[in-house]
Design an enzyme around this catalytic site. Structure first.
Site, short mmCIF file in Angstrom:
data_model
loop_
_atom_site.label_atom_id
_atom_site.label_comp_id
_atom_site.label_asym_id
_atom_site.label_seq_id
_atom_site.Cartn_x
_atom_site.Cartn_y
_atom_site.Cartn_z
N ARG A 1 -29.29 1.51 1.90
CA ARG A 1 -29.30 2.96 1.68
C ARG A 1 -30.65 3.57 2.00
O ARG A 1 -30.73 4.69 2.52
CB ARG A 1 -28.85 3.27 0.26
CG ARG A 1 -27.32 3.07 0.12
CD ARG A 1 -26.91 3.08 -1.32
NE ARG A 1 -25.46 3.12 -1.51
CZ ARG A 1 -24.88 2.76 -2.65
NH1 ARG A 1 -25.60 2.31 -3.66
NH2 ARG A 1 -23.57 2.84 -2.76
N TYR B 1 -11.09 6.41 -5.69
CA TYR B 1 -12.16 7.05 -6.46
C TYR B 1 -11.62 7.79 -7.68
O TYR B 1 -12.30 8.68 -8.21
CB TYR B 1 -12.96 7.99 -5.54
CG TYR B 1 -13.97 7.28 -4.66
CD1 TYR B 1 -15.01 6.53 -5.22
CD2 TYR B 1 -13.92 7.38 -3.28
CE1 TYR B 1 -15.95 5.90 -4.43
CE2 TYR B 1 -14.87 6.74 -2.47
CZ TYR B 1 -15.88 6.00 -3.06
OH TYR B 1 -16.82 5.37 -2.28
N ARG C 1 -25.28 -5.30 -4.64
CA ARG C 1 -25.87 -4.07 -5.18
C ARG C 1 -27.37 -4.01 -4.88
O ARG C 1 -27.91 -2.95 -4.61
CB ARG C 1 -25.57 -3.94 -6.68
CG ARG C 1 -24.07 -3.71 -6.90
CD ARG C 1 -23.70 -3.50 -8.34
NE ARG C 1 -24.09 -2.21 -8.86
CZ ARG C 1 -23.44 -1.07 -8.61
NH1 ARG C 1 -22.39 -1.06 -7.81
NH2 ARG C 1 -23.85 0.06 -9.14
N PHE D 1 -18.37 16.35 -7.67
CA PHE D 1 -18.44 15.96 -6.26
C PHE D 1 -17.13 15.32 -5.76
O PHE D 1 -17.06 14.92 -4.60
CB PHE D 1 -19.62 15.01 -6.02
CG PHE D 1 -19.62 13.74 -6.85
CD1 PHE D 1 -18.82 12.65 -6.52
CD2 PHE D 1 -20.43 13.64 -7.99
CE1 PHE D 1 -18.82 11.49 -7.28
CE2 PHE D 1 -20.44 12.48 -8.76
CZ PHE D 1 -19.63 11.41 -8.41
N HIS E 1 -20.40 1.42 0.04
CA HIS E 1 -19.94 1.29 -1.34
C HIS E 1 -19.91 -0.19 -1.68
O HIS E 1 -19.55 -1.01 -0.83
CB HIS E 1 -18.53 1.87 -1.51
CG HIS E 1 -17.88 1.45 -2.79
ND1 HIS E 1 -18.10 2.10 -3.98
CD2 HIS E 1 -17.06 0.40 -3.07
CE1 HIS E 1 -17.43 1.47 -4.94
NE2 HIS E 1 -16.80 0.43 -4.41
N GLU F 1 -10.43 -3.51 -6.57
CA GLU F 1 -10.73 -2.82 -5.31
C GLU F 1 -10.28 -3.64 -4.10
O GLU F 1 -9.76 -3.10 -3.12
CB GLU F 1 -12.22 -2.49 -5.25
CG GLU F 1 -12.62 -1.45 -6.30
CD GLU F 1 -14.11 -1.14 -6.33
OE1 GLU F 1 -14.91 -1.77 -5.59
OE2 GLU F 1 -14.49 -0.23 -7.10
N THR G 1 -27.76 4.35 -5.48
CA THR G 1 -26.78 5.31 -4.94
C THR G 1 -27.47 6.44 -4.18
O THR G 1 -27.04 6.83 -3.09
CB THR G 1 -25.94 5.91 -6.11
OG1 THR G 1 -25.33 4.85 -6.82
CG2 THR G 1 -24.89 6.87 -5.58
N ASN H 1 -23.89 7.97 1.76
CA ASN H 1 -24.87 6.91 1.44
C ASN H 1 -24.51 5.55 2.06
O ASN H 1 -24.88 4.51 1.56
CB ASN H 1 -25.09 6.82 -0.08
CG ASN H 1 -23.84 6.43 -0.83
OD1 ASN H 1 -22.77 6.30 -0.26
ND2 ASN H 1 -23.98 6.20 -2.13
N LYS I 1 -19.23 3.28 5.16
CA LYS I 1 -18.67 4.65 5.08
C LYS I 1 -18.76 5.39 6.42
O LYS I 1 -19.48 4.96 7.34
CB LYS I 1 -19.41 5.41 3.98
CG LYS I 1 -19.20 4.80 2.58
CD LYS I 1 -19.83 5.66 1.50
CE LYS I 1 -19.63 5.02 0.13
NZ LYS I 1 -20.16 5.87 -0.96
P1 CMP Z 1 -20.10 5.05 -4.31
O1 CMP Z 1 -20.90 3.88 -4.71
O2 CMP Z 1 -19.07 4.84 -3.26
O3 CMP Z 1 -19.39 5.67 -5.62
C1 CMP Z 1 -19.08 7.04 -5.77
C2 CMP Z 1 -19.58 7.87 -4.63
O4 CMP Z 1 -19.64 9.27 -4.86
C3 CMP Z 1 -21.02 7.50 -4.31
O5 CMP Z 1 -21.11 6.20 -3.77
C4 CMP Z 1 -21.40 8.64 -3.37
O6 CMP Z 1 -20.90 8.45 -2.05
C5 CMP Z 1 -20.62 9.82 -3.97
N1 CMP Z 1 -21.46 10.78 -4.70
C6 CMP Z 1 -21.70 12.04 -4.32
N2 CMP Z 1 -22.48 12.68 -5.18
C7 CMP Z 1 -22.78 11.80 -6.16
C8 CMP Z 1 -23.56 11.88 -7.33
N3 CMP Z 1 -24.20 12.99 -7.70
N4 CMP Z 1 -23.67 10.77 -8.10
C9 CMP Z 1 -23.00 9.63 -7.75
N5 CMP Z 1 -22.23 9.52 -6.64
C10 CMP Z 1 -22.13 10.59 -5.85
#
Ligand code: CMP
Length: 140
Positions: free
Chosen positions: A104, A51, A87, A59, A117, A128, A93, A114, A11
């Site tokens: 992370r 997304y 993962r 968010f 992905h 994807e 996350t 973070n 990212k």
């Molecule tokens: P990702 O695994 O790319 O999937 C959704 C993304 O939303 C997550 O990583 C974060 O970058 C973003 N995000 C921001 N806020 C939240 C939250 N509260 N819970 C989960 N994902 C979040």
């Protein structure tokens, strides 16, 4: 478990801090092979489409502006149990909840910024990968 593929994004927070190589080092050290990779600037339409499952979440708007704020590196990873393995390598996350040694935990700035992905299932990985890659861009 058979060899499978997963989809990864490095990212904008990570590309901005020159962490592409450090992230790739963790991916390869875990035995995952990077069989497709390109650095792109995601468009707003791509980020909203990718997304889309999160579009009702509070968010969503912020996530789309973050993901379009700078370059990302999209990747196809291949290996035994690749979805679950990546993962594990990424960690939770929320970096505050991620295990020591994960991408992370070491690199992420916040739950949004973070660093990476990874797909959450083999079915979503296929969707994807097809969202960002043409078949000829993947070489295993
Ligand atoms: P990702 O695994 O790319 O999937 C959704 C993304 O939303 C997550 O990583 C974060 O970058 C973003 N995000 C921001 N806020 C939240 C939250 N509260 N819970 C989960 N994902 C979040």
């Amino acid at each position: 478990m058979a060899v499978e593929r997963t989809f990864s994004i490095i990212k904008p927070d990570a590309t901005k801090r020159n962490l592409t190589g450090a992230v790739n080092q963790k991916i390869e050290a875990a035995g995952l092979r990077i069989i497709g990779q390109k650095r792109i600037k995601m468009s707003k339409a791509q980020a909203e489409g990718f997304y889309g499952v999160h579009k009702e979440r509070p968010f969503f708007g912020s996530l789309v502006s973050f993901m379009t704020s700078g370059p990302v590196v999209v990747q196809v990873l291949q290996g035994e149990n690749a979805v679950a393995k990546y993962r594990e390598v990424m960690g939770a996350t929320d970096p505050a909840k991620a295990d020591a040694g994960t991408i992370r935990k070491e690199f992420a700035e916040s739950i949004e910024a973070n660093s990476v992905h990874g797909s959450d299932s083999a079915e979503n990985a296929k969707i994807e990968i097809e969202f960002f890659f043409k078949p000829e861009e993947i070489v295993d």
